[in-house]
Design an enzyme around this catalytic site. Structure first.
Site, PDB file in Angstrom:
ATOM      1  N   ARG A  15      -8.285   1.141  11.254  1.00  0.00           N
ATOM      2  CA  ARG A  15      -7.681  -0.178  11.449  1.00  0.00           C
ATOM      3  C   ARG A  15      -8.598  -1.126  12.214  1.00  0.00           C
ATOM      4  O   ARG A  15      -8.267  -2.287  12.393  1.00  0.00           O
ATOM      5  CB  ARG A  15      -6.448  -0.037  12.306  1.00  0.00           C
ATOM      6  CG  ARG A  15      -5.046   0.114  11.769  1.00  0.00           C
ATOM      7  CD  ARG A  15      -4.531  -0.752  10.760  1.00  0.00           C
ATOM      8  NE  ARG A  15      -3.148  -1.149  10.868  1.00  0.00           N
ATOM      9  CZ  ARG A  15      -2.126  -0.522  10.318  1.00  0.00           C
ATOM     10  NH1 ARG A  15      -2.272   0.595   9.687  1.00  0.00           N
ATOM     11  NH2 ARG A  15      -0.921  -1.050  10.393  1.00  0.00           N
TER      12      ARG A  15
ATOM     13  N   ARG B 109      12.646  -1.589   8.916  1.00  0.00           N
ATOM     14  CA  ARG B 109      11.746  -1.151   9.982  1.00  0.00           C
ATOM     15  C   ARG B 109      11.849  -2.079  11.186  1.00  0.00           C
ATOM     16  O   ARG B 109      12.004  -3.283  11.021  1.00  0.00           O
ATOM     17  CB  ARG B 109      10.297  -1.151   9.472  1.00  0.00           C
ATOM     18  CG  ARG B 109       9.916   0.126   8.779  1.00  0.00           C
ATOM     19  CD  ARG B 109       8.601   0.029   8.074  1.00  0.00           C
ATOM     20  NE  ARG B 109       7.502  -0.524   8.866  1.00  0.00           N
ATOM     21  CZ  ARG B 109       6.228  -0.497   8.479  1.00  0.00           C
ATOM     22  NH1 ARG B 109       5.902   0.077   7.327  1.00  0.00           N
ATOM     23  NH2 ARG B 109       5.276  -1.021   9.217  1.00  0.00           N
TER      24      ARG B 109
ATOM     25  N   LYS C  34       0.816  -1.211   0.000  1.00  0.00           N
ATOM     26  CA  LYS C  34       0.000   0.000   0.000  1.00  0.00           C
ATOM     27  C   LYS C  34       0.856   1.270   0.000  1.00  0.00           C
ATOM     28  O   LYS C  34       0.486   2.240  -0.647  1.00  0.00           O
ATOM     29  CB  LYS C  34      -1.076  -0.006   1.091  1.00  0.00           C
ATOM     30  CG  LYS C  34      -0.630  -0.227   2.487  1.00  0.00           C
ATOM     31  CD  LYS C  34      -1.835  -0.418   3.399  1.00  0.00           C
ATOM     32  CE  LYS C  34      -1.451  -0.953   4.749  1.00  0.00           C
ATOM     33  NZ  LYS C  34      -0.710  -0.065   5.639  1.00  0.00           N
TER      34      LYS C  34
ATOM     35  N   ARG D 246       1.079  -8.508  13.648  1.00  0.00           N
ATOM     36  CA  ARG D 246       0.436  -7.529  12.768  1.00  0.00           C
ATOM     37  C   ARG D 246      -0.566  -8.224  11.849  1.00  0.00           C
ATOM     38  O   ARG D 246      -1.642  -7.707  11.574  1.00  0.00           O
ATOM     39  CB  ARG D 246       1.484  -6.775  11.936  1.00  0.00           C
ATOM     40  CG  ARG D 246       2.295  -5.814  12.770  1.00  0.00           C
ATOM     41  CD  ARG D 246       3.630  -5.513  12.149  1.00  0.00           C
ATOM     42  NE  ARG D 246       3.553  -4.694  10.949  1.00  0.00           N
ATOM     43  CZ  ARG D 246       4.499  -4.643  10.018  1.00  0.00           C
ATOM     44  NH1 ARG D 246       5.597  -5.360  10.143  1.00  0.00           N
ATOM     45  NH2 ARG D 246       4.361  -3.870   8.977  1.00  0.00           N
TER      46      ARG D 246
ATOM     47  N   ARG E 276      12.016  -6.217   2.997  1.00  0.00           N
ATOM     48  CA  ARG E 276      11.762  -4.782   2.784  1.00  0.00           C
ATOM     49  C   ARG E 276      12.876  -3.918   3.373  1.00  0.00           C
ATOM     50  O   ARG E 276      13.294  -4.107   4.507  1.00  0.00           O
ATOM     51  CB  ARG E 276      10.418  -4.395   3.403  1.00  0.00           C
ATOM     52  CG  ARG E 276      10.145  -2.899   3.282  1.00  0.00           C
ATOM     53  CD  ARG E 276       8.694  -2.568   3.344  1.00  0.00           C
ATOM     54  NE  ARG E 276       8.057  -2.910   4.597  1.00  0.00           N
ATOM     55  CZ  ARG E 276       6.750  -2.761   4.816  1.00  0.00           C
ATOM     56  NH1 ARG E 276       5.975  -2.297   3.854  1.00  0.00           N
ATOM     57  NH2 ARG E 276       6.228  -3.089   5.968  1.00  0.00           N
TER      58      ARG E 276
END
Ligand code: AMP
Length: 217
Positions: free
Chosen positions: A89, A163, A14, A174, A128
């Site tokens: 969320r 991250r 996203k 998550r 990532r």
């Protein structure tokens, strides 16, 4: 220009897609994750709370997000449309968002749900890397999105970092949070007739084509 909202599990792409929308349509990208990451650097009680919550993969308290979303959407640059990513969320946040939009005179616009299977998300999470200078996103687990030189941004030469929540343990929390708390809001937007689902297991370019088509419709 319509407002756009993304609903997607962690690492569904996203952030990358939001940047492409920003580039093409020149509207602000409002990411609660990005705003919270900034707050997490503050040397204060709230900074510490946010840092620890983000690293654990859990959600921060709803009230914190309401304040920052309302403040951000009240700014002038949102008048011609905005892209919201990472909020709401959970179902309480979705109801609160309806109220905030009404108060500010905005519509929800297009809600886009991006679906990707869990195994693919795991591969994306662990690979990532983000540029600390220009925020460009890379993935070392995929040849076509790896940086040319290890740990160095192709675009600006900045240093790449991982991250603190991009590890398998945080990912599991998550992902479960997404399934239990965030997925139910999809129904909320289906009922409002504003939701489109797209398959995010595709190239960045193809996903953007699908999103662009929804925006233009
Ligand atoms: P993201 O960058 O969207 O993956 O968000 C990173 C982290 O920020 C999440 O795992 C949560 O800890 C926190 N976060 C982001 N958006 C929200 C939200 N709307 N409500 C609560 N926590 C959030």
């Amino acid at each position: 220009m319509k407002n756009i909202m993304f609903i997607a599990p962690p690492a569904a792409g996203k952030g990358t897609q939001a940047e492409l929308v920003v580039e093409k349509y020149k509207i602000p990208h409002i990411s609660t994750g990005d705003i919270l990451r900034e707050i997490s650097k503050e040397d204060s009680e709230i900074g510490k709370y946010v840092y620890e919550t983000l690293a654990s993969g859990k959600l921060v308290k709803d009230e914190i997000t309401y304040k920052l979303i309302e403040e951000r959407l009240s700014r002038k640059d949102c008048k011609n449309g905005f892209i919201i990513d990472g909020f709401p969320r959970n179902i309480d946040q979705a109801y609160e968002y309806d109220k905030i939009l009404k108060k500010l005179g905005y519509n929800v616009g297009n809600v886009i749900s991006i679906t990707v299977d869990k195994k693919t998300l795991e591969k994306r999470i662990t690979g990532r890397r983000i540029c600390e200078n220009c925020s460009a996103i890379y993935n070392i687990n995929y040849e076509n999105s790896s940086p040319k030189v290890e740990s160095v941004c192709d675009q600006c030469g900045g240093k790449l970092y991982q991250r603190s929540d991009d590890n398998l343990e945080s990912f599991e929390t998550r992902y479960q949070t997404f399934v239990e708390k965030t997925e139910p809001i999809i129904e909320h937007y289906k009922k409002q007739n504003v939701l489109t689902e797209i398959n995010g297991d595709d190239t960045v370019e193809n996903i953007f084509k699908k999103i662009d088509k929804i925006i233009k419709n």
